[in-house]
Write a protein that holds these residues in place. Structure first.
Motif, PDB file in Angstrom:
ATOM      1  N   CYS A  39       0.808  -1.222   0.000  1.00  0.00           N
ATOM      2  CA  CYS A  39       0.000   0.000   0.000  1.00  0.00           C
ATOM      3  C   CYS A  39       0.842   1.273   0.000  1.00  0.00           C
ATOM      4  N   SER A  40       2.159   1.152  -0.023  1.00  0.00           N
ATOM      5  CA  SER A  40       3.104   2.284  -0.062  1.00  0.00           C
ATOM      6  C   SER A  40       3.048   3.175   1.169  1.00  0.00           C
ATOM      7  N   SER A  41       2.508   2.656   2.251  1.00  0.00           N
ATOM      8  CA  SER A  41       2.445   3.428   3.494  1.00  0.00           C
ATOM      9  C   SER A  41       3.831   3.538   4.119  1.00  0.00           C
ATOM     10  N   LYS A  42       4.127   4.713   4.664  1.00  0.00           N
ATOM     11  CA  LYS A  42       5.373   4.902   5.396  1.00  0.00           C
ATOM     12  C   LYS A  42       5.155   4.695   6.891  1.00  0.00           C
ATOM     13  N   LYS A  43       3.916   4.363   7.280  1.00  0.00           N
ATOM     14  CA  LYS A  43       3.597   4.148   8.683  1.00  0.00           C
ATOM     15  C   LYS A  43       3.751   2.668   9.013  1.00  0.00           C
ATOM     16  N   CYS A  44       4.979   2.212   8.998  1.00  0.00           N
ATOM     17  CA  CYS A  44       5.279   0.808   9.252  1.00  0.00           C
ATOM     18  C   CYS A  44       6.122   0.705  10.513  1.00  0.00           C
ATOM     19  N   ARG A  45       5.639  -0.073  11.450  1.00  0.00           N
ATOM     20  CA  ARG A  45       6.312  -0.242  12.732  1.00  0.00           C
ATOM     21  C   ARG A  45       7.411  -1.286  12.602  1.00  0.00           C
ATOM     22  N   ARG A  59      15.679  -5.676   9.158  1.00  0.00           N
ATOM     23  CA  ARG A  59      14.634  -5.178  10.048  1.00  0.00           C
ATOM     24  C   ARG A  59      13.321  -5.806   9.612  1.00  0.00           C
ATOM     25  N   PHE A  60      12.466  -6.100  10.576  1.00  0.00           N
ATOM     26  CA  PHE A  60      11.162  -6.675  10.284  1.00  0.00           C
ATOM     27  C   PHE A  60      10.099  -5.654  10.659  1.00  0.00           C
ATOM     28  N   HIS A  61       9.105  -5.503   9.790  1.00  0.00           N
ATOM     29  CA  HIS A  61       8.100  -4.455   9.929  1.00  0.00           C
ATOM     30  C   HIS A  61       6.690  -5.026   9.874  1.00  0.00           C
ATOM     31  N   LYS A  62       5.746  -4.242  10.402  1.00  0.00           N
ATOM     32  CA  LYS A  62       4.327  -4.503  10.215  1.00  0.00           C
ATOM     33  C   LYS A  62       3.689  -3.190   9.804  1.00  0.00           C
ATOM     34  N   LYS A  71      10.116  -7.682   5.433  1.00  0.00           N
ATOM     35  CA  LYS A  71      11.499  -7.503   5.870  1.00  0.00           C
ATOM     36  C   LYS A  71      12.144  -6.427   5.027  1.00  0.00           C
ATOM     37  N   SER A  72      13.000  -5.625   5.681  1.00  0.00           N
ATOM     38  CA  SER A  72      13.785  -4.636   4.941  1.00  0.00           C
ATOM     39  C   SER A  72      15.251  -4.850   5.274  1.00  0.00           C
TER      40      SER A  72
END
Length: 76
Positions: A39-45, A59-62, A71-72
């Motif tokens: 979704c191209s959101s930058k609000k990823c924890r 790094r792992f994100h949600k 994963k990044s």
């Protein structure tokens, strides 16, 4: 993009996210963080960070927008 997601039920969105999830890796930017590949959101924890191995760090994100876990990789 996020406005279009408001019309989809939460259950349908979760099913779509589960189908889409993959071990895809995105680049991590210190400025933007990990940007959701769906979704191209930058609000990823960030949910977990690995140690630096050489010049790279995982790094792992949600995503707070669609719920995707991904994963990044940050490089120095």
């Amino acid at each position: 993009m996020l406005d279009a997601l408001k019309d989809i039920s939460r259950e349908t969105l979760r099913q779509l996210v589960d189908e889409i999830q993959s071990p895809e890796v995105v680049d991590y930017s210190p400025r933007d963080g990990g940007v959701c590949p769906v979704c191209s959101s930058k609000k990823c924890r960030i949910t977990a960070s690995g140690p630096w191995i050489g010049s790279a760090r995982e790094r792992f994100h949600k995503c707070r927008g669609c719920g995707l876990r991904f994963k990044s990789v940050e490089t120095a």
